[in-house]
Design an enzyme around this catalytic site. Sequence first.
Site, PDB file in Angstrom:
ATOM      1  N   HIS A  54     -44.964  27.713 -20.605  1.00 45.55           N
ATOM      2  CA  HIS A  54     -46.000  27.459 -19.588  1.00 45.55           C
ATOM      3  C   HIS A  54     -46.728  28.780 -19.322  1.00 45.55           C
ATOM      4  O   HIS A  54     -47.965  28.833 -19.331  1.00 45.55           O
ATOM      5  CB  HIS A  54     -45.335  26.911 -18.340  1.00 45.55           C
ATOM      6  CG  HIS A  54     -46.248  26.663 -17.177  1.00 45.55           C
ATOM      7  ND1 HIS A  54     -47.196  25.679 -17.168  1.00 45.55           N
ATOM      8  CD2 HIS A  54     -46.347  27.285 -15.966  1.00 45.55           C
ATOM      9  CE1 HIS A  54     -47.846  25.702 -16.003  1.00 45.55           C
ATOM     10  NE2 HIS A  54     -47.358  26.669 -15.263  1.00 45.55           N
ATOM     11  N   HIS A  85     -48.031  32.048 -11.229  1.00 43.06           N
ATOM     12  CA  HIS A  85     -49.183  31.236 -10.795  1.00 43.06           C
ATOM     13  C   HIS A  85     -49.270  31.180  -9.271  1.00 43.06           C
ATOM     14  O   HIS A  85     -48.264  31.147  -8.574  1.00 43.06           O
ATOM     15  CB  HIS A  85     -49.100  29.821 -11.380  1.00 43.06           C
ATOM     16  CG  HIS A  85     -49.467  29.783 -12.840  1.00 43.06           C
ATOM     17  ND1 HIS A  85     -49.092  28.751 -13.680  1.00 43.06           N
ATOM     18  CD2 HIS A  85     -50.189  30.658 -13.598  1.00 43.06           C
ATOM     19  CE1 HIS A  85     -49.573  29.004 -14.906  1.00 43.06           C
ATOM     20  NE2 HIS A  85     -50.232  30.147 -14.879  1.00 43.06           N
ATOM     21  N   ASP A 120     -49.883  28.972  -7.124  1.00 42.36           N
ATOM     22  CA  ASP A 120     -49.212  27.912  -6.361  1.00 42.36           C
ATOM     23  C   ASP A 120     -47.686  28.090  -6.372  1.00 42.36           C
ATOM     24  O   ASP A 120     -46.950  27.197  -5.954  1.00 42.36           O
ATOM     25  CB  ASP A 120     -49.613  26.522  -6.875  1.00 42.36           C
ATOM     26  CG  ASP A 120     -49.212  26.271  -8.312  1.00 42.36           C
ATOM     27  OD1 ASP A 120     -49.312  27.206  -9.139  1.00 42.36           O
ATOM     28  OD2 ASP A 120     -48.786  25.144  -8.625  1.00 42.36           O
ATOM     29  N   HIS A 121     -47.206  29.265  -6.831  1.00 38.26           N
ATOM     30  CA  HIS A 121     -45.770  29.569  -6.796  1.00 38.26           C
ATOM     31  C   HIS A 121     -45.469  30.889  -6.090  1.00 38.26           C
ATOM     32  O   HIS A 121     -44.324  31.154  -5.744  1.00 38.26           O
ATOM     33  CB  HIS A 121     -45.186  29.566  -8.220  1.00 38.26           C
ATOM     34  CG  HIS A 121     -45.303  28.212  -8.860  1.00 38.26           C
ATOM     35  ND1 HIS A 121     -44.262  27.319  -8.907  1.00 38.26           N
ATOM     36  CD2 HIS A 121     -46.379  27.575  -9.397  1.00 38.26           C
ATOM     37  CE1 HIS A 121     -44.678  26.188  -9.475  1.00 38.26           C
ATOM     38  NE2 HIS A 121     -45.966  26.319  -9.776  1.00 38.26           N
ATOM     39  N   HIS A 167     -43.153  20.690  -9.056  1.00 32.20           N
ATOM     40  CA  HIS A 167     -44.192  19.731  -8.650  1.00 32.20           C
ATOM     41  C   HIS A 167     -43.670  18.296  -8.596  1.00 32.20           C
ATOM     42  O   HIS A 167     -42.778  17.927  -9.356  1.00 32.20           O
ATOM     43  CB  HIS A 167     -45.365  19.751  -9.641  1.00 32.20           C
ATOM     44  CG  HIS A 167     -46.161  21.014  -9.618  1.00 32.20           C
ATOM     45  ND1 HIS A 167     -47.269  21.171  -8.825  1.00 32.20           N
ATOM     46  CD2 HIS A 167     -46.006  22.185 -10.273  1.00 32.20           C
ATOM     47  CE1 HIS A 167     -47.782  22.388  -9.004  1.00 32.20           C
ATOM     48  NE2 HIS A 167     -47.025  23.037  -9.885  1.00 32.20           N
ATOM     49  N   ASP A 189     -42.283  25.333 -13.420  1.00 27.64           N
ATOM     50  CA  ASP A 189     -43.222  24.480 -14.147  1.00 27.64           C
ATOM     51  C   ASP A 189     -42.859  24.367 -15.629  1.00 27.64           C
ATOM     52  O   ASP A 189     -43.724  24.079 -16.465  1.00 27.64           O
ATOM     53  CB  ASP A 189     -44.658  25.020 -14.015  1.00 27.64           C
ATOM     54  CG  ASP A 189     -45.241  24.789 -12.632  1.00 27.64           C
ATOM     55  OD1 ASP A 189     -44.542  24.218 -11.774  1.00 27.64           O
ATOM     56  OD2 ASP A 189     -46.397  25.204 -12.416  1.00 27.64           O
ATOM     57  N   HIS A 232     -42.533  31.944 -11.801  1.00 27.23           N
ATOM     58  CA  HIS A 232     -43.650  32.482 -12.585  1.00 27.23           C
ATOM     59  C   HIS A 232     -44.776  32.856 -11.642  1.00 27.23           C
ATOM     60  O   HIS A 232     -44.705  32.603 -10.446  1.00 27.23           O
ATOM     61  CB  HIS A 232     -44.094  31.514 -13.684  1.00 27.23           C
ATOM     62  CG  HIS A 232     -44.702  30.226 -13.205  1.00 27.23           C
ATOM     63  ND1 HIS A 232     -44.007  29.301 -12.465  1.00 27.23           N
ATOM     64  CD2 HIS A 232     -45.940  29.699 -13.388  1.00 27.23           C
ATOM     65  CE1 HIS A 232     -44.794  28.263 -12.211  1.00 27.23           C
ATOM     66  NE2 HIS A 232     -45.973  28.481 -12.750  1.00 27.23           N
TER      67      HIS A 232
HETATM   68 FE    FE Z   1     -47.401  25.016 -10.552  1.00 27.58          FE
HETATM   69 ZN    ZN Z   2     -47.588  27.072 -13.052  1.00 32.08          ZN
END
Ligand code: FE
Ligand code: ZN
Length: 258
Positions: free
Chosen positions: A117, A59, A61-62, A174, A136, A57
């Site tokens: 999410h 985001h 942090d990905h 995570h 996530d 996805h």
């Molecule tokens: Fe994340």
């Molecule tokens: Zn995420």
Amino acid sequence: MSALRVRLVPCRSDNYAVLLHDEDSGETAVVDTPETEPIAAALEEEGWRLTHILNTHHHGDHVAGNRALKERHGATVYGSEYDAKKGRVPGLDVALKDGDGLRLGDHRFDVIAVPGHTLGHIAYYACDAKMLFAGDTLFSLGCGRLFEGDAEMMWHSLDLLRHLPDDTQLYCGHEYTLSNGEFALEVEPGNAALRERVEEVRELMRQRRPSIPVSIGREKATNPFLRPQSAEIRDRLGLEGVENWRVFAALRERKDAF
Ligand code: FE
Ligand code: ZN
């Protein structure tokens, strides 16, 4: 067909990237790119050249390492069609939708749409190796927050994942397992398999080792978000005789406030 080699790469404070390497073809994939440097260092250490970037996805942090890793290695970037239309996966080359597949050497991966999410979230399932890369959506003992989708949608996504074979190995985005486990014990304290898993995770955290991968079978026995049918959970929430998604919705709300 050679086995898929797997290397977890801890990134940022609690993210994981996963490197997958097929010996026969020499192809190497990374699932999500939370940051460039730890992934580049792991590739260098193994002597692997990155060929595929598989995003779950959009985001930050990905996907933060997409452009730099693509530039350095010439990798092809895969992500969801929904996120492609929104232009929110940096460097995207191939847009994927539910039911699509891709290959790493001779290893086939199925794409499963798992909105909730985010609306574009996808998971990757390595069919022969029986590994699930859930981003996530599904965490060990937990699940992602509902940023874009609603509870009914997310429940449908989790229900798809819980129907994968029990011996499927879950890799998630995570390391949240211990705090998830503390919440899980609040809502299902009588679950012996859960208590055992939380003890094990405490020990792993003490040793600074990852809590994943974990089997889907074990998650089905311990993760409250996959267990809305549990009599104990329903009793705690005061929700008897309602659909599973409503129990899921109540759990997610309670976890948000936990
Ligand atoms: Fe994340
Ligand atoms: Zn995420």
